[in-house]
Design a protein around this motif. Structure first.
Motif, PDB file in Angstrom:
ATOM      1  N   PHE A 254      22.952  -9.043 -37.404  1.00 22.00           N
ATOM      2  CA  PHE A 254      22.812 -10.317 -36.703  1.00 22.00           C
ATOM      3  C   PHE A 254      21.349 -10.648 -36.438  1.00 22.00           C
ATOM      4  N   ALA A 255      20.558  -9.649 -36.099  1.00 24.34           N
ATOM      5  CA  ALA A 255      19.133  -9.886 -35.824  1.00 24.34           C
ATOM      6  C   ALA A 255      18.402 -10.416 -37.058  1.00 24.34           C
ATOM      7  N   ARG A 256      18.907 -10.140 -38.231  1.00 21.39           N
ATOM      8  CA  ARG A 256      18.279 -10.653 -39.456  1.00 21.39           C
ATOM      9  C   ARG A 256      18.462 -12.155 -39.626  1.00 21.39           C
ATOM     10  N   LYS A 257      19.406 -12.772 -38.895  1.00 19.19           N
ATOM     11  CA  LYS A 257      19.579 -14.227 -38.960  1.00 19.19           C
ATOM     12  C   LYS A 257      18.302 -14.931 -38.491  1.00 19.19           C
ATOM     13  N   ALA A 258      17.642 -14.361 -37.526  1.00 16.48           N
ATOM     14  CA  ALA A 258      16.361 -14.859 -37.023  1.00 16.48           C
ATOM     15  C   ALA A 258      15.504 -13.612 -36.822  1.00 16.48           C
ATOM     16  N   PRO A 259      14.698 -13.252 -37.806  1.00 21.93           N
ATOM     17  CA  PRO A 259      14.014 -11.949 -37.790  1.00 21.93           C
ATOM     18  C   PRO A 259      13.233 -11.631 -36.514  1.00 21.93           C
ATOM     19  N   TYR A 260      12.806 -12.632 -35.758  1.00 21.56           N
ATOM     20  CA  TYR A 260      12.097 -12.359 -34.514  1.00 21.56           C
ATOM     21  C   TYR A 260      12.975 -11.584 -33.533  1.00 21.56           C
ATOM     22  N   PHE A 261      14.299 -11.781 -33.596  1.00 20.74           N
ATOM     23  CA  PHE A 261      15.199 -11.030 -32.720  1.00 20.74           C
ATOM     24  C   PHE A 261      15.007  -9.524 -32.882  1.00 20.74           C
ATOM     25  N   ALA A 262      14.732  -9.088 -34.096  1.00 20.55           N
ATOM     26  CA  ALA A 262      14.616  -7.653 -34.373  1.00 20.55           C
ATOM     27  C   ALA A 262      13.454  -7.006 -33.625  1.00 20.55           C
ATOM     28  N   THR A 263      12.493  -7.784 -33.168  1.00 21.48           N
ATOM     29  CA  THR A 263      11.325  -7.202 -32.502  1.00 21.48           C
ATOM     30  C   THR A 263      11.681  -6.467 -31.210  1.00 21.48           C
ATOM     31  N   ILE A 264      12.802  -6.819 -30.593  1.00 25.02           N
ATOM     32  CA  ILE A 264      13.192  -6.125 -29.361  1.00 25.02           C
ATOM     33  C   ILE A 264      14.159  -4.968 -29.635  1.00 25.02           C
ATOM     34  N   LYS A 265      14.575  -4.802 -30.885  1.00 22.88           N
ATOM     35  CA  LYS A 265      15.547  -3.769 -31.284  1.00 22.88           C
ATOM     36  C   LYS A 265      16.807  -3.841 -30.411  1.00 22.88           C
ATOM     37  N   PRO A 266      17.484  -4.992 -30.459  1.00 20.45           N
ATOM     38  CA  PRO A 266      18.642  -5.203 -29.587  1.00 20.45           C
ATOM     39  C   PRO A 266      19.889  -4.467 -30.049  1.00 20.45           C
ATOM     40  N   LEU A 267      20.792  -4.252 -29.101  1.00 20.03           N
ATOM     41  CA  LEU A 267      22.104  -3.684 -29.395  1.00 20.03           C
ATOM     42  C   LEU A 267      23.141  -4.573 -28.710  1.00 20.03           C
ATOM     43  N   ILE A 268      23.950  -5.269 -29.506  1.00 19.98           N
ATOM     44  CA  ILE A 268      25.025  -6.083 -28.944  1.00 19.98           C
ATOM     45  C   ILE A 268      26.149  -5.128 -28.543  1.00 19.98           C
ATOM     46  N   THR A 269      26.423  -5.071 -27.248  1.00 21.25           N
ATOM     47  CA  THR A 269      27.414  -4.127 -26.733  1.00 21.25           C
ATOM     48  C   THR A 269      28.784  -4.758 -26.530  1.00 21.25           C
ATOM     49  N   GLU A 270      28.824  -6.077 -26.339  1.00 19.06           N
ATOM     50  CA  GLU A 270      30.094  -6.797 -26.212  1.00 19.06           C
ATOM     51  C   GLU A 270      29.932  -8.172 -26.837  1.00 19.06           C
ATOM     52  N   LEU A 271      30.960  -8.592 -27.577  1.00 16.23           N
ATOM     53  CA  LEU A 271      30.958  -9.932 -28.153  1.00 16.23           C
ATOM     54  C   LEU A 271      32.389 -10.434 -28.217  1.00 16.23           C
ATOM     55  N   GLU A 272      32.613 -11.562 -27.597  1.00 12.27           N
ATOM     56  CA  GLU A 272      33.908 -12.227 -27.641  1.00 12.27           C
ATOM     57  C   GLU A 272      33.642 -13.712 -27.438  1.00 12.27           C
ATOM     58  N   PRO A 273      34.623 -14.563 -27.699  1.00 10.29           N
ATOM     59  CA  PRO A 273      34.378 -15.989 -27.458  1.00 10.29           C
ATOM     60  C   PRO A 273      33.880 -16.226 -26.035  1.00 10.29           C
ATOM     61  N   ASN A 274      32.814 -16.975 -25.924  1.00 13.81           N
ATOM     62  CA  ASN A 274      32.197 -17.375 -24.650  1.00 13.81           C
ATOM     63  C   ASN A 274      31.528 -16.246 -23.875  1.00 13.81           C
ATOM     64  N   PHE A 275      31.294 -15.104 -24.509  1.00 10.22           N
ATOM     65  CA  PHE A 275      30.594 -14.016 -23.824  1.00 10.22           C
ATOM     66  C   PHE A 275      29.887 -13.114 -24.826  1.00 10.22           C
ATOM     67  N   CYS A 276      28.642 -12.770 -24.508  1.00 11.75           N
ATOM     68  CA  CYS A 276      27.903 -11.769 -25.281  1.00 11.75           C
ATOM     69  C   CYS A 276      27.059 -10.954 -24.310  1.00 11.75           C
ATOM     70  N   GLN A 277      27.045  -9.645 -24.544  1.00 14.07           N
ATOM     71  CA  GLN A 277      26.176  -8.754 -23.787  1.00 14.07           C
ATOM     72  C   GLN A 277      25.366  -7.947 -24.791  1.00 14.07           C
ATOM     73  N   LEU A 278      24.080  -7.845 -24.530  1.00 10.19           N
ATOM     74  CA  LEU A 278      23.234  -6.994 -25.356  1.00 10.19           C
ATOM     75  C   LEU A 278      22.268  -6.235 -24.476  1.00 10.19           C
ATOM     76  N   THR A 279      21.737  -5.162 -25.033  1.00 12.14           N
ATOM     77  CA  THR A 279      20.754  -4.353 -24.329  1.00 12.14           C
ATOM     78  C   THR A 279      19.559  -4.118 -25.249  1.00 12.14           C
ATOM     79  N   PHE A 280      18.437  -3.836 -24.637  1.00  9.29           N
ATOM     80  CA  PHE A 280      17.309  -3.306 -25.396  1.00  9.29           C
ATOM     81  C   PHE A 280      16.480  -2.413 -24.485  1.00  9.29           C
ATOM     82  N   LYS A 281      15.798  -1.474 -25.111  1.00 12.44           N
ATOM     83  CA  LYS A 281      15.056  -0.462 -24.374  1.00 12.44           C
ATOM     84  C   LYS A 281      13.647  -0.934 -24.015  1.00 12.44           C
ATOM     85  N   LYS A 282      13.198  -0.486 -22.864  1.00  5.72           N
ATOM     86  CA  LYS A 282      11.800  -0.681 -22.471  1.00  5.72           C
ATOM     87  C   LYS A 282      10.992   0.316 -23.303  1.00  5.72           C
ATOM     88  N   ARG A 283      10.125  -0.204 -24.119  1.00  2.66           N
ATOM     89  CA  ARG A 283       9.259   0.631 -24.957  1.00  2.66           C
ATOM     90  C   ARG A 283       7.928  -0.095 -25.119  1.00  2.66           C
TER      91      ARG A 283
END
Length: 156
Positions: free
Chosen positions: A28-57
């Protein structure tokens, strides 16, 4: 795959694989490559809700050693985009129009971001998507909304 949404179906297929969330998040991050800069992890995805995390580095920190506000906004926009793609009816399309964010506290840990909408969001016109970022102790570090414009897809 009971859900007719391509992104939800892909997410559910990936979850069946080892490291499925990471694989999905990378794709998914490849859809807009700038997203990859935070190294996100989508932990939940359903209609009308998304949760993601990324590490402090180091790569997402500012000069005082906290997570940079724009890295947080990047995560907010990614969560909103995944939510929108997972939720919008097939006859509609969307585009972001603006972002209103309040920075409420220093982000001195890993970040969890949630984007929320409702079924009423998916109507033609300007629509708000609620976004919120929290640090590990549950403190909200940034909150706001991303305004999207929803329109009919052109007839082919």
């Amino acid at each position: 795959m009971a859900n007719g949404n391509y992104l939800i179906n892909l997410y559910e297929r990936c979850l069946k694989m080892p490291f499925g969330r990471k694989i999905f998040s990378t794709m998914f991050a490849r859809k807009a490559p700038y997203f990859a800069t935070i190294k996100p992890l989508i932990t939940e995805l359903e209609p009308n809700f998304c949760q993601l995390t990324f590490k402090k580095r180091k790569a997402v920190q500012n000069h005082i050693g906290t997570v940079h506000a724009i890295a947080v906004c990047n995560g907010m926009e990614m969560a909103m985009g995944a939510l929108a793609e997972a939720s919008i009816p097939k006859h509609l399309r969307w585009i972001p129009k603006g972002m209103n964010v309040q920075y409420l506290a220093k982000t001195n840990s890993d970040v969890t971001i949630e984007a929320k909408a409702s079924d009423q969001t998916w109507q033609v016109g300007e629509q708000p998507i609620t976004v919120e970022a929290k640090r590990d102790d549950g403190t909200v570090v940034a909150a706001g909304e991303i305004i999207i414009y929803v329109s009919e897809k052109p007839k082919k």
